[in-house]
Design an enzyme around this catalytic site. Structure first.
Site, PDB file in Angstrom:
ATOM      1  N   CYS A  43     -61.726  70.671  67.400  1.00  0.00           N
ATOM      2  CA  CYS A  43     -62.505  70.189  66.259  1.00  0.00           C
ATOM      3  C   CYS A  43     -61.652  70.366  65.010  1.00  0.00           C
ATOM      4  O   CYS A  43     -60.508  70.802  65.092  1.00  0.00           O
ATOM      5  CB  CYS A  43     -63.841  70.921  66.143  1.00  0.00           C
ATOM      6  N   ILE A  67     -74.778  72.264  64.692  1.00  0.00           N
ATOM      7  CA  ILE A  67     -74.350  71.283  65.684  1.00  0.00           C
ATOM      8  C   ILE A  67     -75.610  70.769  66.372  1.00  0.00           C
ATOM      9  O   ILE A  67     -76.290  71.523  67.064  1.00  0.00           O
ATOM     10  CB  ILE A  67     -73.414  71.905  66.741  1.00  0.00           C
ATOM     11  N   ARG A  94     -75.493  66.311  70.359  1.00  0.00           N
ATOM     12  CA  ARG A  94     -74.017  66.236  70.294  1.00  0.00           C
ATOM     13  C   ARG A  94     -73.389  67.193  71.306  1.00  0.00           C
ATOM     14  O   ARG A  94     -72.376  66.865  71.936  1.00  0.00           O
ATOM     15  CB  ARG A  94     -73.510  66.584  68.886  1.00  0.00           C
TER      16      ARG A  94
END
Length: 67
Positions: free
Chosen positions: A30, A6, A10
């Site tokens: 998610c 990740i 973000r």
């Protein structure tokens, strides 16, 4: 299971959205509802001054195997 990458930007972007009261209530999710969600919530908990042991405990409780 494989690790999920990740990007830091973000996470920052998502935390800004979660912490903005104008966006509340907020649903965090998610694709699988596990790694990305758990990582974001862990970062949020750290900002809320949770200790790492509690953060990891919460992650383990809710990041069970997905079918």
């Amino acid at each position: 299971e494989s690790a999920v990458y990740i990007p830091e930007d973000r996470i920052r972007e998502a935390l800004k959205a979660v912490l903005d009261p104008g966006n509340h209530p907020v649903l965090i999710h998610c694709k699988s509802g596990k790694h990305r969600t758990g990582c974001l919530v862990g970062c949020l908990r750290k900002l809320q001054k949770w200790c790492l042991l509690s953060i990891f405990d919460e992650y383990q409780r809710f990041a069970w195997c997905k079918v």
